[in-house]
Design a protein around this motif. Structure first.
Motif, PDB file in Angstrom:
ATOM      1  N   ARG A   1     -10.792   2.645  -2.125  1.00 41.29           N
ATOM      2  CA  ARG A   1      -9.916   2.871  -0.713  1.00 41.29           C
ATOM      3  C   ARG A   1      -9.869   1.481  -0.232  1.00 41.29           C
ATOM      4  NH1 ARG A   1      -8.887   7.530   1.557  1.00 41.29           N
ATOM      5  NH2 ARG A   1      -6.894   6.226   2.210  1.00 41.29           N
ATOM      6  N   GLY A   2      -8.825   0.980   0.298  1.00 46.71           N
ATOM      7  CA  GLY A   2      -8.336  -0.175   0.896  1.00 46.71           C
ATOM      8  C   GLY A   2      -7.996  -1.281  -0.352  1.00 46.71           C
ATOM      9  N   GLY A   3      -8.016  -0.817  -1.676  1.00 44.94           N
ATOM     10  CA  GLY A   3      -7.916  -1.744  -2.475  1.00 44.94           C
ATOM     11  C   GLY A   3      -6.558  -2.536  -2.881  1.00 44.94           C
ATOM     12  N   SER A   4      -5.507  -2.218  -2.123  1.00 42.09           N
ATOM     13  CA  SER A   4      -4.481  -3.213  -1.965  1.00 42.09           C
ATOM     14  C   SER A   4      -4.635  -4.508  -1.543  1.00 42.09           C
ATOM     15  CB  SER A   4      -3.214  -2.648  -1.143  1.00 42.09           C
ATOM     16  OG  SER A   4      -2.926  -1.171  -1.659  1.00 42.09           O
ATOM     17  N   ASP A   5      -5.653  -4.521  -0.692  1.00 40.71           N
ATOM     18  CA  ASP A   5      -6.037  -6.016  -0.226  1.00 40.71           C
ATOM     19  C   ASP A   5      -6.494  -6.681  -1.712  1.00 40.71           C
ATOM     20  OD1 ASP A   5      -5.623  -5.742   2.408  1.00 40.71           O
ATOM     21  OD2 ASP A   5      -7.660  -4.849   2.845  1.00 40.71           O
TER      22      ASP A   5
ATOM     23  N   THR B   1      -2.244   8.544   1.155  1.00 38.23           N
ATOM     24  CA  THR B   1      -3.137   8.581  -0.023  1.00 38.23           C
ATOM     25  C   THR B   1      -4.096   9.558   0.572  1.00 38.23           C
ATOM     26  OG1 THR B   1      -3.066   5.993  -0.075  1.00 38.23           O
ATOM     27  CG2 THR B   1      -5.216   7.232  -0.853  1.00 38.23           C
TER      28      THR B   1
ATOM     29  N   PHE C   1      -3.482  -1.528  -5.527  1.00 39.46           N
ATOM     30  CA  PHE C   1      -4.713  -0.498  -5.420  1.00 39.46           C
ATOM     31  C   PHE C   1      -4.637   0.085  -6.636  1.00 39.46           C
ATOM     32  CE2 PHE C   1      -5.231   4.406  -4.201  1.00 39.46           C
ATOM     33  CZ  PHE C   1      -6.522   4.204  -4.164  1.00 39.46           C
TER      34      PHE C   1
ATOM     35  N   SER D   1       0.812  -1.299   0.031  1.00 36.49           N
ATOM     36  CA  SER D   1      -0.040   0.046   0.018  1.00 36.49           C
ATOM     37  C   SER D   1       1.007   1.269  -0.104  1.00 36.49           C
ATOM     38  CB  SER D   1      -0.892   0.084   1.353  1.00 36.49           C
ATOM     39  OG  SER D   1      -1.942  -0.916   1.256  1.00 36.49           O
ATOM     40  N   ALA D   2       0.177   2.409  -0.186  1.00 31.38           N
ATOM     41  CA  ALA D   2       1.062   3.487   0.143  1.00 31.38           C
ATOM     42  C   ALA D   2       1.263   3.600   1.582  1.00 31.38           C
ATOM     43  CB  ALA D   2       0.149   4.716  -0.290  1.00 31.38           C
TER      44      ALA D   2
ATOM     45  N   GLU E   1       1.459   4.373  -4.152  1.00 28.72           N
ATOM     46  CA  GLU E   1       1.624   2.930  -4.061  1.00 28.72           C
ATOM     47  C   GLU E   1       3.041   2.880  -4.888  1.00 28.72           C
ATOM     48  OE1 GLU E   1      -1.127   3.551  -3.424  1.00 28.72           O
ATOM     49  OE2 GLU E   1      -1.939   2.225  -2.155  1.00 28.72           O
TER      50      GLU E   1
HETATM   51  N1  ASP Z   1      -3.531   3.449  -0.293  1.00 31.21           N
HETATM   52  C1  ASP Z   1      -4.857   3.094  -0.700  1.00 31.21           C
HETATM   53  C2  ASP Z   1      -5.712   3.584   0.606  1.00 31.21           C
HETATM   54  O1  ASP Z   1      -5.305   4.145   1.414  1.00 31.21           O
HETATM   55  C3  ASP Z   1      -5.089   1.606  -0.909  1.00 31.21           C
HETATM   56  C4  ASP Z   1      -4.831   0.777   0.405  1.00 31.21           C
HETATM   57  O2  ASP Z   1      -4.254   1.105   1.135  1.00 31.21           O
HETATM   58  O3  ASP Z   1      -5.077  -0.220   0.297  1.00 31.21           O
HETATM   59  O4  ASP Z   1      -6.965   3.574   0.624  1.00 31.21           O
END
Ligand code: ASP
Ligand code: MG
Length: 405
Positions: free
Chosen positions: A150-154, A47, A136, A41-42, A74
């Motif tokens: 958001r949270g897309g690295s998962d 972000t 992400f 992730s970042a 990222e």
């Molecule tokens: N950097 C992105 C976010 O903060 C993706 C992630 O962290 O999964 O939403």
């Protein structure tokens, strides 16, 4: 020798020290003979900060440009992680989402992955590299940069694990795994060894935020088994997988408390066809998410009327109140009561499908604590109640003690 996908979230790569830690862990697996694909992730806060910068310039920035901007978060981390591995004498190459072969649709800021062609990843692994992929992000078939929400690295990690048929998918975060309750509130909450996709989804959507829900749905659909574990120690985490027979033996898997809900009650709403439709159409048109809805039986004989309550996310309360007030003359209810002093307490467990008496025991536990139940909703594997916010933590402790110990 295994093919492993490891995903490190923002707090795990928050500064150079943490990135070196990540590199040391990756190096251990690599030296052990495993092939490792790392998704990052970042760095935490980056972000959010990029979004803030854009909004300081313009309230609603163009979404294509937002993707261009957010993807840099990222991109910074993949390069730093590769450099940290080089410093340990390990061959490593960083790839953007596009370079990793992640193709998405063109819905900027919430793109969906369409397919992954991991040719480059396989080549680099075969040459003995650790491959580091930006989470992400992806690219459209036309070559536009996109992000996955958001949270897309998962999601990147789970989808890559499916695409390369990884033997192991590890999601590293700042907690040791998934707990039976928030350990900050319930000191004797336990880390679970395993949990089913459905239970994980319920807990995630109920406020026990460990992972992006969409990525858990994806894992369920493609049967990706993964482990949620800490990047700060070597403790085994929680395995998330398809439901097994032994899981059903446990009636209640976890308890969660959502303090981010608010409630609106319409008093004495005329009870005839079309009214609920009108109300929730207006709420939906305002892009407000409704969670629970409770309608009482009708009272009054001449002109039947009923009370109708529903819950929304706390930040949407004022907007929802406005929408409802705007319907007053058209629908003709008595008044609106709004409160954000509520909490939603939920019990989750696949064992509920085959066990009886869970609701009774939960309500009895709350009654003994003198806690009044405001609303109730259930699904096959969940019971939720709305209670007074002030009693939320006490209720969570009591219910956890009654069902889990
Ligand atoms: N950097 C992105 C976010 O903060 C993706 C992630 O962290 O999964 O939403
Ligand atoms: Mg995250």
């Amino acid at each position: 020798m295994a093919l492993i996908v490891q995903k490190y979230g923002g707090t795990s790569v928050a500064n150079p020290e943490r990135i070196k830690n990540v590199a040391a862990r990756v190096a251990r697996y690599h030296r052990n003979g495993d092939q490792v694909v790392v998704v990052v992730s970042a760095m935490s806060g980056v972000t959010d900060n990029l979004i803030k910068l854009a909004k300081e310039i313009m309230a609603m920035p163009d979404e294509r440009e937002m993707d261009m901007l957010l993807a840099t978060g990222e991109q910074t981390t993949i390069a730093l992680t590769a450099i940290a591995l080089h410093a340990l004498g390990i061959k490593a190459v960083s790839l953007t989402g596009a370079q990793a072969g992640i193709v998405t649709d063109g819905v900027h800021t919430k793109a969906k992955i369409q397919n992954i062609t991991p040719k480059r990843i396989h080549e680099l692994l075969a040459q003995g590299h650790v491959v580091i992929v930006a989470g992400f992000q992806g690219q459209t078939p036309e070559g536009q940069i996109t992000t996955l929400g958001r949270g897309g690295s998962d999601l990147t990690a789970i989808a890559l694990a499916a695409a390369i048929k990884a033997n192991l998918c590890q999601i590293y975060t700042d907690v040791d795994g998934v707990y039976t309750a928030d350990p900050r509130i319930v000191p004797n909450a336990r880390k679970m060894e395993e949990i089913s996709y459905d239970e994980m989804l319920e807990l995630a959507s109920l406020g026990a935020k460990v992972m992006q829900s969409r990525s858990v749905e994806f894992a369920k659909k493609f049967g990706v088994v993964f482990e949620v574990r800490s990047s700060l120690n070597d403790n085994p985490g929680t395995i998330v997988k398809e439901e097994t027979k032994s899981m059903e033996g446990v009636v209640v898997r976890g308890v969660s408390l959502d303090k981010n809900q608010a409630k609106i009650t319409l008093v004495a709403v005329p009870d005839h066809p079309g009214i609920a439709a009108r109300i929730f159409k207006a709420i939906g048109d305002a892009a407000i998410n409704v969670d629970m809805i409770v309608q009482n039986i009708s009272h009054g004989s001449g002109k039947p009327a009923t009370d109708l309550s529903f819950t929304v996310d706390k930040p949407d309360l004022l907007k929802a109140q406005k929408v409802i007030e705007g319907l007053k003359s058209e629908i003709g209810f008595d008044k609106v009561i709004a409160t954000d002093k509520i909490a939603k307490l939920s019990l989750v467990g696949v064992g509920m499908k085959s066990h009886t008496g869970v609701a009774g025991k939960m309500f009895d536990t709350l009654a003994r604590e003198g806690i009044n139940i405001d609303m109730i909703s259930t699904s096959e594997i969940k019971i939720s109640v709305v209670i007074d916010l002030a009693h939320g933590e006490k209720a969570m402790k009591a219910v956890h003690a009654a069902f889990i110990g």
